[in-house]
Design a protein around this motif. Structure first.
Motif, short mmCIF file in Angstrom:
data_model
loop_
_atom_site.label_atom_id
_atom_site.label_comp_id
_atom_site.label_asym_id
_atom_site.label_seq_id
_atom_site.Cartn_x
_atom_site.Cartn_y
_atom_site.Cartn_z
N THR A 8 -3.61 21.52 26.00
CA THR A 8 -2.67 22.32 25.22
C THR A 8 -3.11 22.40 23.77
N PHE A 9 -3.54 21.28 23.20
CA PHE A 9 -4.02 21.25 21.82
C PHE A 9 -5.23 22.16 21.64
N ALA A 10 -6.18 22.08 22.59
CA ALA A 10 -7.40 22.89 22.50
C ALA A 10 -7.06 24.38 22.58
N HIS A 11 -6.12 24.72 23.46
CA HIS A 11 -5.70 26.11 23.62
C HIS A 11 -5.03 26.62 22.35
N ALA A 12 -4.14 25.79 21.78
CA ALA A 12 -3.43 26.16 20.55
C ALA A 12 -4.41 26.37 19.40
N GLU A 13 -5.43 25.53 19.32
CA GLU A 13 -6.43 25.65 18.26
C GLU A 13 -7.22 26.94 18.42
N MET A 14 -7.53 27.31 19.66
CA MET A 14 -8.25 28.54 19.92
C MET A 14 -7.42 29.75 19.50
N GLN A 15 -6.12 29.74 19.83
CA GLN A 15 -5.24 30.84 19.46
C GLN A 15 -5.09 30.94 17.94
#
Length: 215
Positions: free
Chosen positions: A133-140
């Motif tokens: 979730t953290f990695a996805h949020a950082e990408m967004q």
């Protein structure tokens, strides 16, 4: 005999692969693990269409095989796709170990207490999903900043050449490049003085030469 594969990814070729590779090799050495092969890619983590990753996926399919990552976002940054890949390996009996998530380094199958095993597996799954979730949020967040930056350049009129940001005013380049033509300055000195990258410098140089021919 089970195989152990290391995998590391960076988003661009400007980033060095050394840190992740070193972390994986150090872990293997400290735990007497023989690494069968190391796979690396220097591409975006948005999807899994990467040559080395796909090569690893084709051979890491036997029960008991192990894949070691330094960090979960090195596998991928899209949450749903990353969890899908992890589920793929789990269904094959391939173990994925992630150095930044200690619970993935524990061999639950060797634990005697069934309840403890269930609790640890639940905690592990929660942690993996949280990191995804953290990695996805950082990408967004990064994509949002890039879009805002591009839009701001367009509003200011600084976005030219099909989306490439304007480096410097051509007249400034022309004045300095004349010194290169006259032998007063080396090309690399001109690049350094103007703060230009090599591709941008030669793009402006070509523009200068075309203009000179027309005159």
């Amino acid at each position: 005999m089970s195989n152990v594969y290391g995998y590391h990814r960076t988003s661009t070729t400007d980033q060095h692969l050394d840190r992740g590779i070193t972390a994986i090799n150090d872990y293997c050495k400290a735990n007497n693990i023989t690494l069968t092969e190391m796979f690396t890619d220097q591409q975006t983590g948005k999807n899994f269409n990467r040559p080395d990753y796909q090569a690893m996926k084709r051979i890491a399919k036997n029960k008991g095989d192990v894949i070691i990552l330094s960090e979960l976002d090195r596998l991928g940054r899209n949450k749903e796709d990353t969890l899908k890949e992890l589920q793929h390996y789990k269904s094959l009996g391939v173990r994925v170990m992630i150095l930044e998530i200690p619970t993935t380094l524990v061999e639950y199958s060797k634990m005697d207490n069934t309840m403890a095993t269930m609790i640890m597996e639940t905690i592990n799954n929660m942690l993996v999903e949280m990191y995804a979730t953290f990695a996805h949020a950082e990408m967004q967040k990064r994509e949002k900043r890039q879009k805002e930056g591009i839009q701001a350049k367009k509003v200011r009129g600084d976005w030219q050449d099909y989306g490439r940001p304007k480096a410097i005013d051509y007249r400034v380049f022309e004045n300095e490049y004349k010194k290169v033509v006259d032998g007063e300055m080396k090309p690399f000195e001109c690049m350094k003085k103007l703060g230009m990258t090599k591709p941008t410098f030669y793009r402006y140089k070509k523009q200068y030469e075309v203009k000179q021919k027309q005159e």
